[in-house]
Design an enzyme around this catalytic site. Structure first.
Site, mmCIF file in Angstrom:
data_model
loop_
_atom_site.group_PDB
_atom_site.id
_atom_site.type_symbol
_atom_site.label_atom_id
_atom_site.label_comp_id
_atom_site.label_asym_id
_atom_site.label_seq_id
_atom_site.Cartn_x
_atom_site.Cartn_y
_atom_site.Cartn_z
ATOM 1 C CB VAL A 62 25.004 14.962 86.151
ATOM 2 C CG1 VAL A 62 23.739 14.973 85.309
ATOM 3 C CG2 VAL A 62 24.659 14.849 87.618
ATOM 4 C CB CYS A 63 26.606 12.573 81.254
ATOM 5 S SG CYS A 63 26.200 10.813 81.245
ATOM 6 N NE ARG A 64 21.912 11.304 75.478
ATOM 7 C CZ ARG A 64 21.163 10.199 75.376
ATOM 8 N NH1 ARG A 64 19.897 10.230 75.674
ATOM 9 N NH2 ARG A 64 21.696 9.063 74.968
#
Length: 98
Positions: A62-64
């Site tokens: 997960v990231c932005r």
């Protein structure tokens, strides 16, 4: 590269399934809100901390927005780990945050 949506991840968590989430954002970003239980390993440190992960588990990266987590997914898969990219990242996440 395998992908999963934010909604699918949320449904897996809500159904009680054990989900191993790695948040590759920087610490300052994570302080603004992260998926409960996610482990923060910034993308810039992933190469040095990959040994902390278990090659027998599947990881949701997960990231932005899904770009950095896509790079992390490709890197881990190339190293023999099983990782999937949460497309849309935290922008698409509608579940709880901590």
């Amino acid at each position: 590269m395998d992908t999963i949506t934010a909604k699918e991840v949320e449904e897996m968590i809500n159904s009680g399934k054990e989900v191993h989430i790695i948040d590759v954002r920087e610490a300052a970003e994570v302080q603004q809100g992260a998926i409960p239980g996610a482990v923060n390993i910034p993308l810039s440190l992933l190469e040095f901390r990959a040994h902390e992960l278990d090659k027998n588990k599947e990881y949701v990266m997960v990231c932005r927005s899904g770009n950095r987590s896509g790079l992390a997914t490709q890197y881990l898969n190339a190293q023999g780990y099983h990782a999937v990219n949460m497309v849309g990242g935290m922008i698409d996440w509608e579940g709880p945050v901590e």
